[in-house]
Design a protein around this motif. Structure first.
Motif, PDB file in Angstrom:
ATOM      1  N   PHE A  45      -0.627  -1.007  -4.607  1.00 48.48           N
ATOM      2  CA  PHE A  45      -1.935  -0.369  -4.578  1.00 48.48           C
ATOM      3  C   PHE A  45      -1.701   1.065  -4.122  1.00 48.48           C
ATOM      4  O   PHE A  45      -1.227   1.299  -3.007  1.00 48.48           O
ATOM      5  CB  PHE A  45      -2.875  -1.098  -3.617  1.00 48.48           C
ATOM      6  CG  PHE A  45      -4.251  -0.508  -3.545  1.00 48.48           C
ATOM      7  CD1 PHE A  45      -5.212  -0.864  -4.473  1.00 48.48           C
ATOM      8  CD2 PHE A  45      -4.578   0.416  -2.565  1.00 48.48           C
ATOM      9  CE1 PHE A  45      -6.493  -0.316  -4.428  1.00 48.48           C
ATOM     10  CE2 PHE A  45      -5.846   0.970  -2.504  1.00 48.48           C
ATOM     11  CZ  PHE A  45      -6.805   0.595  -3.438  1.00 48.48           C
ATOM     12  N   GLU A  74      -4.619   0.373  -8.819  1.00 46.09           N
ATOM     13  CA  GLU A  74      -3.870  -0.852  -8.554  1.00 46.09           C
ATOM     14  C   GLU A  74      -2.881  -1.110  -9.681  1.00 46.09           C
ATOM     15  O   GLU A  74      -3.256  -1.434 -10.813  1.00 46.09           O
ATOM     16  CB  GLU A  74      -4.835  -2.042  -8.406  1.00 46.09           C
ATOM     17  CG  GLU A  74      -4.166  -3.278  -7.854  1.00 46.09           C
ATOM     18  CD  GLU A  74      -5.157  -4.361  -7.442  1.00 46.09           C
ATOM     19  OE1 GLU A  74      -4.715  -5.444  -7.062  1.00 46.09           O
ATOM     20  OE2 GLU A  74      -6.375  -4.090  -7.510  1.00 46.09           O
ATOM     21  N   GLN A 117       0.847  -1.184   0.000  1.00 43.52           N
ATOM     22  CA  GLN A 117       0.000   0.000   0.000  1.00 43.52           C
ATOM     23  C   GLN A 117       0.890   1.244   0.000  1.00 43.52           C
ATOM     24  O   GLN A 117       1.785   1.376   0.839  1.00 43.52           O
ATOM     25  CB  GLN A 117      -0.898   0.014   1.240  1.00 43.52           C
ATOM     26  CG  GLN A 117      -1.647  -1.290   1.490  1.00 43.52           C
ATOM     27  CD  GLN A 117      -2.809  -1.470   0.536  1.00 43.52           C
ATOM     28  OE1 GLN A 117      -3.611  -0.583   0.335  1.00 43.52           O
ATOM     29  NE2 GLN A 117      -2.901  -2.667  -0.038  1.00 43.52           N
TER      30      GLN A 117
END
Length: 316
Positions: A85, A80, A6
């Motif tokens: 992401f 993504e 992330q």
């Protein structure tokens, strides 16, 4: 299943006014990076414990050698990639100090959203370009109150002063009002402004409108985006905003922010509540309710794209 890391990113839409009109800055990614040769909005990774706005200012200093003096939150998007992401926090940068210096990109280029001359765009940044084509001011008709002739004159004068998004919103669409609406669309187009109809998609097509504006009840019943260039909706809750974003609508109108003559019994949201609603929103938001052009900076500070107005739209 591969779990991607992330990453939070702060991205800047840096504006300037030139002889060509309103422009924004893009940078071309250098060799040896992900997507080399692709174009992007300047910015970079938000470090642990760092606020996105602080990351933005740090990155623009490091990448471009400039000090941001005026910026406001705008859109928050997710994308993504193969490697991560990414959560992108876009900011509008209206003023800075220092001369631009290219420290990390292969090239820099000032561009306009409707005549982009570079490419390809980084996939996560591409959807932002359409939002940059959206005017920052929505003017809403009330011909049912002031008369067709007076409203058409107001549209003609206002579109001559600025590009706007015209929303035709009349409670009764009889034959005379439909003729008015068709002329309103024509006047908007003559001034270079798009027009949407608050009503049924079929009638919007008949009138030559560029799109439709949906009531919240219509939004709730919607399962697919209507096939128009511009589609927006009135939203009052975070769930309605999420629905609008999920359906790929182009904008939302949120309010009333302040007390308004249209809804005198409805307490305004206030600026703090508007900020909370708009935060993390992936589509442009127009603030509405007791607003006029003097409130645009306050709306930007809350993360809104711009303002929408009825009476306040037509003042000289």
């Amino acid at each position: 299943m591969i779990e991607r890391k992330q990453v939070a990113v702060a991205a800047a839409v840096i504006f300037r006014d030139s002889a060509r009109g309103r422009e924004f800055l893009l940078g071309q990614r250098a060799p040896g990076t992900f997507y080399p040769g692709y174009w992007e909005f300047p910015g970079g990774k938000v470090e642990a414990g760092e606020a996105p706005v602080d990351a933005l200012k740090r990155e623009l200093d490091e990448e471009l050698g400039i000090t941001v003096t005026a910026c406001s939150p705008w859109l928050t998007l997710s994308h993504e990639y193969e490697h991560a992401f990414v959560r992108l926090h876009f900011f509008r940068v209206e003023a800075w100090q220092g001369a631009l210096q290219d420290h990390v990109h292969s090239a820099l280029s000032w561009q306009q959203a409707d005549v982009l001359t570079v490419g390809p765009m980084l996939p996560a940044n591409g959807p932002v370009l359409k939002s940059l084509r959206l005017p920052g001011f929505m003017a809403i008709t009330h011909a049912w109150q002031i008369g067709h002739a007076a409203q058409l004159d107001a549209i003609r004068r206002t579109c001559a002063r600025q590009r706007l998004l015209l929303q035709i919103r009349e409670p009764v669409m009889d034959d005379a009002t439909q003729a008015f609406a068709a002329e309103a669309v024509r006047l908007a187009h003559a001034g270079g402004s798009p027009a949407v109809l608050n009503g049924e998609p079929a009638l919007a097509r008949t009138l030559g409108a560029d799109g439709v504006h949906l009531k919240s009840s219509q939004l709730a019943a919607l399962t697919a985006r209507p096939d128009f260039e511009w589609v927006g909706a009135s939203c009052h809750t975070a769930d309605e905003l999420a629905q609008a974003a999920q359906l790929g609508l182009d904008y939302a109108v949120v309010g009333p922010v302040l007390l308004t003559a249209t809804h005198p019994d409805a307490a305004g949201l206030g600026w703090a509540a508007l900020t909370a609603l708009v935060a993390e929103c992936g589509i442009p938001v127009f603030a509405i309710g007791g607003l006029d052009a003097s409130h645009r900076q306050a709306a930007h500070g809350c993360g809104a794209h711009g303002i929408a107005a009825i009476r306040g739209a037509w003042a000289a």
